[in-house]
Design a protein around this motif. Structure first.
Motif, short mmCIF file in Angstrom:
data_model
loop_
_atom_site.label_atom_id
_atom_site.label_comp_id
_atom_site.label_asym_id
_atom_site.label_seq_id
_atom_site.Cartn_x
_atom_site.Cartn_y
_atom_site.Cartn_z
N LEU A 196 0.82 -1.22 0.00
CA LEU A 196 0.00 0.00 0.00
C LEU A 196 0.85 1.27 0.00
N GLU A 197 1.99 1.19 -0.68
CA GLU A 197 2.86 2.36 -0.84
C GLU A 197 2.61 2.93 -2.24
N ILE A 198 1.49 3.61 -2.35
CA ILE A 198 0.99 4.03 -3.66
C ILE A 198 1.88 5.08 -4.30
N ARG A 199 2.34 6.02 -3.51
CA ARG A 199 3.21 7.06 -4.04
C ARG A 199 4.50 6.46 -4.59
N GLU A 200 5.03 5.45 -3.90
CA GLU A 200 6.26 4.80 -4.35
C GLU A 200 6.02 4.00 -5.63
N ALA A 201 4.84 3.41 -5.77
CA ALA A 201 4.52 2.68 -7.00
C ALA A 201 4.51 3.62 -8.20
N LEU A 202 4.00 4.83 -8.00
CA LEU A 202 4.01 5.82 -9.08
C LEU A 202 5.44 6.21 -9.44
N LYS A 203 6.30 6.29 -8.44
CA LYS A 203 7.71 6.61 -8.72
C LYS A 203 8.36 5.54 -9.57
N ASP A 204 7.92 4.28 -9.40
CA ASP A 204 8.46 3.20 -10.23
C ASP A 204 8.13 3.44 -11.71
N VAL A 205 6.93 3.96 -11.98
CA VAL A 205 6.55 4.26 -13.36
C VAL A 205 7.43 5.39 -13.90
N VAL A 206 7.66 6.39 -13.07
CA VAL A 206 8.53 7.51 -13.49
C VAL A 206 9.95 7.01 -13.72
N ASP A 207 10.43 6.11 -12.85
CA ASP A 207 11.77 5.55 -13.03
C ASP A 207 11.88 4.75 -14.33
N LEU A 208 10.79 4.08 -14.69
CA LEU A 208 10.78 3.34 -15.96
C LEU A 208 10.90 4.31 -17.13
N ALA A 209 10.23 5.45 -17.03
CA ALA A 209 10.34 6.48 -18.07
C ALA A 209 11.75 7.06 -18.08
N ASP A 210 12.34 7.26 -16.90
CA ASP A 210 13.72 7.76 -16.82
C ASP A 210 14.68 6.80 -17.53
N LEU A 211 14.46 5.50 -17.35
CA LEU A 211 15.30 4.51 -18.00
C LEU A 211 15.17 4.61 -19.51
N GLY A 212 13.94 4.75 -19.99
CA GLY A 212 13.72 4.90 -21.43
C GLY A 212 14.38 6.15 -21.98
N ASN A 213 14.29 7.25 -21.26
CA ASN A 213 14.91 8.51 -21.70
C ASN A 213 16.43 8.39 -21.71
N MET A 214 16.98 7.68 -20.71
CA MET A 214 18.43 7.49 -20.66
C MET A 214 18.90 6.66 -21.86
N MET A 215 18.12 5.65 -22.22
CA MET A 215 18.47 4.83 -23.38
C MET A 215 18.41 5.65 -24.66
N MET A 216 17.41 6.51 -24.75
CA MET A 216 17.30 7.38 -25.93
C MET A 216 18.52 8.28 -26.05
N SER A 217 18.95 8.83 -24.92
CA SER A 217 20.11 9.74 -24.93
C SER A 217 21.41 9.00 -25.20
N SER A 218 21.54 7.80 -24.61
CA SER A 218 22.80 7.05 -24.73
C SER A 218 22.99 6.44 -26.11
N TYR A 219 21.93 5.85 -26.65
CA TYR A 219 22.04 5.12 -27.92
C TYR A 219 21.77 5.99 -29.15
N GLU A 220 21.09 7.12 -28.96
CA GLU A 220 20.79 8.06 -30.04
C GLU A 220 20.17 7.34 -31.26
N PRO A 221 18.93 6.87 -31.13
CA PRO A 221 18.30 6.11 -32.23
C PRO A 221 18.18 6.90 -33.53
N TRP A 222 18.06 8.23 -33.46
CA TRP A 222 17.95 9.02 -34.69
C TRP A 222 19.26 8.93 -35.49
N SER A 223 20.37 8.90 -34.76
CA SER A 223 21.67 8.76 -35.43
C SER A 223 21.81 7.36 -36.03
N MET A 224 21.33 6.36 -35.29
CA MET A 224 21.35 4.99 -35.82
C MET A 224 20.57 4.89 -37.12
#
Length: 547
Positions: A432-460
């Motif tokens: 019942l840690e609802i606020r923390e569960a939402l942070k997990d979703v944000v962390d998942l988005a952070d991971l996706g953004n980090m991958m976008m920045s690191s791998y640069e798919p537009w350059s690929m």
């Protein structure tokens, strides 16, 4: 199979709810209920209008209408506003119903038979100007504990202490404002909590292991250690259920007695056929959400009524009591009738935005601060910049690669970290840690953004690194899809929009994470979140406490 009964503290039907009312019980209960349905659990979400009591009678007097008419009118307005907030109740009922009345009488009769109802003689305020007895809420004064000048005769809104009118300093009549009060002896009926104290202590010590909030445990045990006293359940007033006992025909049940029974009565109102399947099944889990000012009612009085009746009702499994949502920059007060309520909040932003903002600020362990800058930052920097931009960029790129043909399943890259976040999300919800569960979703988005920045798919794409690009985009599409599913309890519309790009047009479920889904490149890619407009910010600032 375990059955779940999810409840949130029943809102008084004397005025529109403010954001603190929403975030303190109804919203987290709705979010948790949606999570359970994602799991495929057998769950009910029961809520409704608390229609009796002094607040409604007082408002009715001020407006010159009958209490029942006011209660029913506000019931419809509150229900509609909550539904617009994307709350999906199994049933939103009323405490002033025949089903609840029957349940109240059954529990009262059982308590009386079992020797837990006693007669008391107490002092009740009498206004010499209005020539009438005053219920507790008709008396206000200064709190003897914290010095708050607007304390009510039953409870201090500032410190949460339960009170009696005679404890107040400088009490006055709310109807006429006069201090010409005297306290006269009256007879009432009370539930003998002192007699129930040993059973209540055992109940709390055993059940509190089931994810109870610390404040609900500590406060309850503190009350017991101080010594429980009989608590009156009747009042000399007109609005409410009449007391079916000789000598008390002119009294009605005190609102705190029939309101919690309303959880059962409203379920019964929903379905006379199936309500017993939930309330009399020892495997049922009753999970209750409320603000910290409701702790004593739900951890002592309400279980005391059920234990004392010995009728076999399910006892609370989990009590989740939240601290307060405070604000120095925004005015909101339901009982005082001022400031921003949930109805005019919806005039400012879509409910998805409010649900995300408020879930980010849920006061799980301490009071949290609601402010205009906080709202703007959560919407602009988290919802739009982190989640919305990622979803839009990935889907737009996916349409341009492989002719938009993608079968999305398990992620190819960073799968361990992705699945850790999904598991963390589940674990936080189970605790019942609802606020923390939402942070997990944000962390998942952070991971996706980090991958976008690191791998640069537009350059690929430009350099023709097709194999690497396909692996990256496949993973990014999985992340976007997972985000769409996991957002469902928090932002149902954004969740539905996101998973629709993968050919799904039903509510999100965890089963979807175990299946492959075809990316629908025919749809126009639209943002699921955007930044607040200047117009929205200006409307929000219109409720500034400084204006």
């Amino acid at each position: 199979m375990t059955r779940y009964i999810i409840t949130s503290a029943l809102p008084y039907a004397e005025g529109m709810l403010h954001l603190g009312n929403l975030v303190g019980s109804i919203l987290p209960a709705d979010i948790y209920y949606k999570y359970l349905k994602m799991k495929g659990e057998d769950a009910l979400y029961i809520c409704g209008s608390d229609q009796h009591g002094t607040p409604i009678e007082l408002q009715a007097i001020k407006k010159g209408v009958e209490p029942r008419d006011l209660a029913n009118q506000m019931h419809e307005q509150i229900k509609q506003a909550l539904e617009k907030f994307e709350c999906t109740f199994t049933y939103y009922g009323k405490t002033d119903s025949e089903a609840n009345k029957a349940t109240v009488y059954e529990i009262f009769d059982a308590l009386d038979r079992n020797g837990y109802i006693i007669e008391t003689e107490s002092l009740q305020a009498y206004c010499n100007i209005d020539k009438r007895f005053l219920s507790d809420r008709f008396v206000e004064g200064t709190c003897p504990y914290c010095g708050f000048a607007g304390a009510r005769g039953d409870q201090c809104d500032n410190c949460g202490h339960l009170l009696t009118p005679q404890e107040l300093k400088e009490p006055h009549c709310v109807i006429c404002g006069s201090k010409e009060l005297e306290f006269k002896k009256v007879k009432n009926l009370a539930i003998d909590l002192k007699k129930l104290a040993p059973k209540l202590k055992s109940f709390i010590e055993e059940r509190s292991k089931n994810n109870w909030s610390k404040n609900s445990i500590n406060k309850s045990l503190s009350y017991i250690s101080q010594g429980l006293q009989a608590r009156e359940i009747t009042r000399n007033m007109k609005w409410g259920f009449k007391v079916p006992k000789k000598g008390f025909e002119d009294s009605v049940f005190y609102v705190w007695f029939d309101a919690p029974i309303g959880y059962i009565g409203i379920t019964r109102e929903y379905s006379e056929k199936m309500w017993k399947d939930y309330w009399f099944d020892e495997k049922s889990r009753l999970v209750q959400f409320m603000g910290k000012d409701n702790i004593e009612f739900h951890t002592l009085m309400w279980p005391g009524m059920l234990i004392g009746s010995d009728l076999g009702y399910v006892l609370p499994y989990t009590i989740k009591a939240y601290e307060f949502l405070m604000s120095k920059t925004i005015k909101f007060s339901k009982s005082r009738g001022t400031g921003m309520n949930i109805q005019n909040a919806l005039d400012i932003m879509h409910p998805d935005y409010w649900r995300f903002v408020l879930a980010s600020l849920i006061p799980e362990t301490a009071d949290s601060e609601f402010s205009i800058p906080a709202v703007i930052e959560i919407v602009n920097k988290v919802m739009n910049d982190k989640i919305g931009n990622l979803v839009h960029r990935v889907l737009t790129l996916a349409k341009k690669v492989n002719d938009g043909k993608w079968n999305v399943g398990a992620p190819e890259l960073d799968s361990k970290r992705i699945m850790e976040l999904v598991e963390s999300y589940r674990k936080h919800f189970e605790n019942l840690e609802i606020r923390e569960a939402l942070k997990d979703v944000v962390d998942l988005a952070d991971l996706g953004n980090m991958m976008m920045s690191s791998y640069e798919p537009w350059s690929m794409l430009k350099s023709g690194k097709n194999e690497e690009l396909n692996a990256l985009l496949s993973t990014l599409l999985s992340i976007v899809f997972y985000i769409g599913v996991l957002l469902h309890p928090f932002t149902p519309m954004a969740s539905a929009k996101t998973i629709s790009y993968f050919g799904l047009h039903e509510n999100a479920s965890f089963n979807m994470l175990n299946e492959k889904h075809e990316f629908d490149a025919s749809q126009k890619i639209e943002p699921i979140f955007r930044k607040m407009t200047d117009h929205e910010i200006k409307k929000l600032e219109g409720f500034s406490a400084g204006m």
